[in-house]
Design an enzyme around this catalytic site. Structure first.
Site, PDB file in Angstrom:
ATOM      1  N   ALA A  68       0.860  -1.185   0.000  1.00 11.12           N
ATOM      2  CA  ALA A  68       0.000   0.000   0.000  1.00 11.12           C
ATOM      3  C   ALA A  68       0.893   1.231   0.000  1.00 11.12           C
ATOM      4  O   ALA A  68       2.042   1.170   0.454  1.00 11.12           O
ATOM      5  CB  ALA A  68      -0.890  -0.016   1.237  1.00 11.12           C
ATOM      6  N   GLY A 113       0.715  -5.139   0.830  1.00 12.65           N
ATOM      7  CA  GLY A 113      -0.480  -5.176  -0.025  1.00 12.65           C
ATOM      8  C   GLY A 113      -0.215  -5.847  -1.372  1.00 12.65           C
ATOM      9  O   GLY A 113      -1.147  -6.356  -2.005  1.00 12.65           O
ATOM     10  N   GLU A 116      -0.567  -9.380  -0.671  1.00 17.19           N
ATOM     11  CA  GLU A 116      -2.006  -9.602  -0.428  1.00 17.19           C
ATOM     12  C   GLU A 116      -2.779  -9.655  -1.753  1.00 17.19           C
ATOM     13  O   GLU A 116      -3.696 -10.451  -1.916  1.00 17.19           O
ATOM     14  CB  GLU A 116      -2.556  -8.496   0.484  1.00 17.19           C
ATOM     15  CG  GLU A 116      -1.987  -8.578   1.895  1.00 17.19           C
ATOM     16  CD  GLU A 116      -2.490  -7.454   2.788  1.00 17.19           C
ATOM     17  OE1 GLU A 116      -2.115  -6.295   2.547  1.00 17.19           O
ATOM     18  OE2 GLU A 116      -3.254  -7.729   3.720  1.00 17.19           O
ATOM     19  N   GLU A 136       4.953  -4.875   7.268  1.00 14.51           N
ATOM     20  CA  GLU A 136       4.044  -3.952   7.971  1.00 14.51           C
ATOM     21  C   GLU A 136       4.447  -3.657   9.408  1.00 14.51           C
ATOM     22  O   GLU A 136       4.271  -2.535   9.884  1.00 14.51           O
ATOM     23  CB  GLU A 136       2.607  -4.494   7.954  1.00 14.51           C
ATOM     24  CG  GLU A 136       1.869  -4.273   6.641  1.00 14.51           C
ATOM     25  CD  GLU A 136       2.036  -5.411   5.667  1.00 14.51           C
ATOM     26  OE1 GLU A 136       2.958  -6.223   5.863  1.00 14.51           O
ATOM     27  OE2 GLU A 136       1.254  -5.487   4.704  1.00 14.51           O
TER      28      GLU A 136
HETATM   29  N1  COA Z   1       4.582   3.264  -0.628  1.00 18.98           N
HETATM   30  C1  COA Z   1       4.974   4.433  -1.148  1.00 18.98           C
HETATM   31  N2  COA Z   1       6.128   4.589  -1.835  1.00 18.98           N
HETATM   32  C2  COA Z   1       6.890   3.493  -2.014  1.00 18.98           C
HETATM   33  C3  COA Z   1       6.544   2.230  -1.497  1.00 18.98           C
HETATM   34  C4  COA Z   1       5.313   2.136  -0.781  1.00 18.98           C
HETATM   35  N3  COA Z   1       4.877   0.988  -0.272  1.00 18.98           N
HETATM   36  N4  COA Z   1       7.506   1.356  -1.820  1.00 18.98           N
HETATM   37  C5  COA Z   1       8.413   2.025  -2.525  1.00 18.98           C
HETATM   38  N5  COA Z   1       8.070   3.326  -2.638  1.00 18.98           N
HETATM   39  C6  COA Z   1       8.760   4.407  -3.336  1.00 18.98           C
HETATM   40  C7  COA Z   1       9.979   4.894  -2.535  1.00 18.98           C
HETATM   41  O1  COA Z   1       9.607   5.827  -1.551  1.00 18.98           O
HETATM   42  C8  COA Z   1      10.795   5.503  -3.640  1.00 18.98           C
HETATM   43  O2  COA Z   1      10.255   6.770  -3.976  1.00 18.98           O
HETATM   44  P1  COA Z   1      11.238   8.044  -4.236  1.00 18.98           P
HETATM   45  O3  COA Z   1      12.080   7.615  -5.420  1.00 18.98           O
HETATM   46  O4  COA Z   1      10.282   9.143  -4.538  1.00 18.98           O
HETATM   47  O5  COA Z   1      12.040   8.209  -2.982  1.00 18.98           O
HETATM   48  C9  COA Z   1      10.545   4.581  -4.833  1.00 18.98           C
HETATM   49  O6  COA Z   1       9.316   3.913  -4.554  1.00 18.98           O
HETATM   50  C10 COA Z   1      11.612   3.529  -5.018  1.00 18.98           C
HETATM   51  O7  COA Z   1      11.774   2.827  -3.800  1.00 18.98           O
HETATM   52  P2  COA Z   1      13.170   2.726  -3.008  1.00 18.98           P
HETATM   53  O8  COA Z   1      12.848   2.513  -1.563  1.00 18.98           O
HETATM   54  O9  COA Z   1      14.054   3.867  -3.359  1.00 18.98           O
HETATM   55  O10 COA Z   1      13.769   1.393  -3.653  1.00 18.98           O
HETATM   56  P3  COA Z   1      14.795   0.376  -2.973  1.00 18.98           P
HETATM   57  O11 COA Z   1      15.231  -0.542  -4.064  1.00 18.98           O
HETATM   58  O12 COA Z   1      15.842   1.110  -2.203  1.00 18.98           O
HETATM   59  O13 COA Z   1      13.921  -0.451  -1.926  1.00 18.98           O
HETATM   60  C11 COA Z   1      11.977  -1.660  -1.176  1.00 18.98           C
HETATM   61  C12 COA Z   1      12.862  -1.275  -2.363  1.00 18.98           C
HETATM   62  C13 COA Z   1      10.769  -2.413  -1.729  1.00 18.98           C
HETATM   63  C14 COA Z   1      12.763  -2.582  -0.216  1.00 18.98           C
HETATM   64  C15 COA Z   1      11.535  -0.370  -0.423  1.00 18.98           C
HETATM   65  O14 COA Z   1      11.000   0.528  -1.361  1.00 18.98           O
HETATM   66  C16 COA Z   1      10.484  -0.616   0.642  1.00 18.98           C
HETATM   67  O15 COA Z   1      10.804  -1.088   1.711  1.00 18.98           O
HETATM   68  N6  COA Z   1       9.229  -0.245   0.336  1.00 18.98           N
HETATM   69  C17 COA Z   1       8.148  -0.327   1.291  1.00 18.98           C
HETATM   70  C18 COA Z   1       7.660  -1.740   1.433  1.00 18.98           C
HETATM   71  C19 COA Z   1       6.561  -1.803   2.474  1.00 18.98           C
HETATM   72  O16 COA Z   1       6.735  -1.503   3.636  1.00 18.98           O
HETATM   73  N7  COA Z   1       5.392  -2.260   2.008  1.00 18.98           N
HETATM   74  C20 COA Z   1       4.256  -2.452   2.881  1.00 18.98           C
HETATM   75  C21 COA Z   1       3.389  -1.261   2.864  1.00 18.98           C
HETATM   76  S1  COA Z   1       1.920  -1.615   3.802  1.00 18.98           S
END
Ligand code: COA
Length: 261
Positions: A68, A113, A116, A136
């Site tokens: 999400a 999500g 999910e 989460e």
């Molecule tokens: N919501 C909003 N933005 C998200 C996102 C999410 N769930 N997951 C990734 N993004 C965005 C990042 O903020 C980043 O945006 P920016 O370039 O404007 O800063 C962009 O997507 C790329 O992600 P980034 O974190 O730079 O890539 P990474 O390769 O370093 O890491 C992940 C990848 C997936 C490990 C990391 O993005 C992450 O942990 N995301 C969240 C996962 C999460 O907690 N999901 C559950 C949500 S309920």
């Protein structure tokens, strides 16, 4: 097929609609309007005689869906959080109860999500690059789009708690071993392999497929209580400092500092 979608691309070929979540710069994170688009597209697919089955995937090579949208989640409070969870649950249940087979084609991250969404599909094909996980708790949250219920059913309670409490993603091989995915294919092949599998599935009787999906779901009656509890607890967490700290930390690109209870 509807043509006012903002966040999804839909391409129908040989009776297979391929839906692509199209926010690659945000790793296809599910904003509220992505859920709206999913609801609209599945409503339309249900009655579309030209569509026999559906493949769902994410744009770009890095992610299926990374969860999400945390920027949107960050503003939720208890009531709005509970409603947001109920909405995600209802859209994903809509996908799950579609009377046409739905396959998730996963390359890269399927987190929160995203995992999910994949679990709401009837089948999952992962490439070797896929990573499935539930981060989460690091946000001070729990999975809230039906994930606590579907994960436990798919992989069993012990493995579900392992994935949710630990939070580290598992790779495609382990997901196969857990029964979280049905097939693992080479990098870049998830969509092609899903379409090929769907073509074979679509040689079956369409009415029988619809009834098979219904009958298998009937093996899990009384689901409403679990979903209700998940939404209530998700909402409750949205009212906590822990959630605020967890989501602020992600947005500020730092580690969360949680207080002991
Ligand atoms: N919501 C909003 N933005 C998200 C996102 C999410 N769930 N997951 C990734 N993004 C965005 C990042 O903020 C980043 O945006 P920016 O370039 O404007 O800063 C962009 O997507 C790329 O992600 P980034 O974190 O730079 O890539 P990474 O390769 O370093 O890491 C992940 C990848 C997936 C490990 C990391 O993005 C992450 O942990 N995301 C969240 C996962 C999460 O907690 N999901 C559950 C949500 S309920």
């Amino acid at each position: 097929m509807i043509d006012e979608l903002k966040t999804l691309l839909v391409d129908t070929e040989n009776r297979i609609a391929t839906i692509t979540v199209n926010r690659p710069d945000k790793l296809n994170a599910l904003k509220n309007n992505v859920l709206d688009d999913f609801r609209d597209v599945f409503r339309s697919i249900q009655d579309d005689e030209d569509v026999g089955g559906v493949v769902i995937t994410g744009a770009g090579h890095k992610a299926f869906v990374a969860g999400a949208d945390i920027g949107e989640l960050n503003h939720l409070k208890q009531k709005s959080g509970e409603r947001a969870s109920q909405k995600g649950q209802s859209v994903f249940s809509w996908i799950e109860s579609t009377g046409k087979p739905v396959i998730a084609a996963v390359e890269g991250y399927a987190l929160g999500g995203g995992c999910e969404l994949a679990m709401a599909c009837h089948l999952r094909v992962a490439s070797v690059t896929a990573k499935f996980g539930f981060p989460e708790l690091r946000l001070g949250l729990i999975p809230g789009y039906g994930g606590t219920q579907r994960l436990a059913r798919l992989v069993g309670k012990g493995r579900a708690l392992e994935m949710i409490l630990d939070g580290s993603p598992i790779d495609a091989g382990k997901a196969l071993e857990f029964g979280l995915v049905n097939r693992v294919v080479k990098e870049g092949q998830a969509v092609a392999a899903s379409r090929e599998w769907m073509s074979k599935i679509l040689t079956n009787g369409p009415i029988a497929m619809d009834k098979a999906i219904q009958a298998v779901h009937a093996a899990y009656p009384n689901r409403a209580q679990g979903f209700q509890e998940e939404a209530r607890l998700f909402g409750l967490l949205c009212g906590t400092e822990e959630f605020k700290e967890g989501t602020d930390a992600f947005l500020q690109k730092r580690k969360p500092q949680f207080q002991n209870k």
